[in-house]
Design a protein around this motif. Structure first.
Motif: not given
Length: 168
Positions: A14-42
């Motif tokens: 569970k303690e990994d969530f903050e970093r998981f969100f940070e990486i998946n919310h970053d626009p750079k890591t989502n440049m090829h993702n049509p959905s874009g950066p992950m929202s907190l809820e997603k």
């Protein structure tokens, strides 16, 4: 816990969530993702499903850290069951933080995940999906021995994702 030459992959907590969100919310890591950066809820939903997958199957997405700096998560990825249209397949996926790019970590991780899936789990085949404009990930999958076998129309109005597979 599984190790490669430079990486440690471990079951997420569970303690990994903050970093998981940070990486998946970053626009750079989502440049090829049509959905874009992950929202907190997603991100919360995705992380919960990752932990549930572990409970149900005793494997899933890992937290990825560098051996020389195990306190710093540089990515998340692993093997999990995923729907490819109507069919469930064993899927290899990953996402690394931008500071981990260009170091060969994705290829090192992918080769280890394939080895684990084919040898430790005794799976006959592993699949991967990649957007056609994600040249870096295409190269990673091909360096790891995966072969493009088709396309999947998984995003309405967008070109189909490329489907890769490796067999034992």
């Amino acid at each position: 816990m599984i190790a490669t030459e430079r990486l440690i992959v471990r079951k997420p907590v569970k303690e990994d969530f903050e970093r998981f969100f940070e990486i998946n919310h970053d626009p750079k890591t989502n440049m090829h993702n049509p959905s874009g950066p992950m929202s907190l809820e997603k991100a919360e939903d995705t992380f919960a499903r990752m932990l549930d997958h572990w409970e149900k199957h005793n494997f899933g997405g890992w937290t990825i850290v560098e051996k020389h700096n195990p306190e710093n998560s540089i990515g998340f990825g692993g093997l999990s069951y995923k729907l490819y249209g109507e069919e469930e397949k064993l899927n290899l996926g990953y996402r690394f933080a931008p500071e981990a790019w260009g170091k060969g970590y994705a290829t090192e991780f992918t080769k280890k995940a394939i080895d684990f899936g084919c040898n430790d789990m005794n799976k006959e085949e592993i699949f991967g999906i990649v957007r056609p404009d994600n040249i870096a990930s295409i190269k990673v999958l091909e360096k790891a021995g995966m072969i493009q076998i088709g396309k999947l129309n998984d995003i309405p109005g967008q070109p189909g994702s490329l489907v890769y597979r490796i067999q034992k």
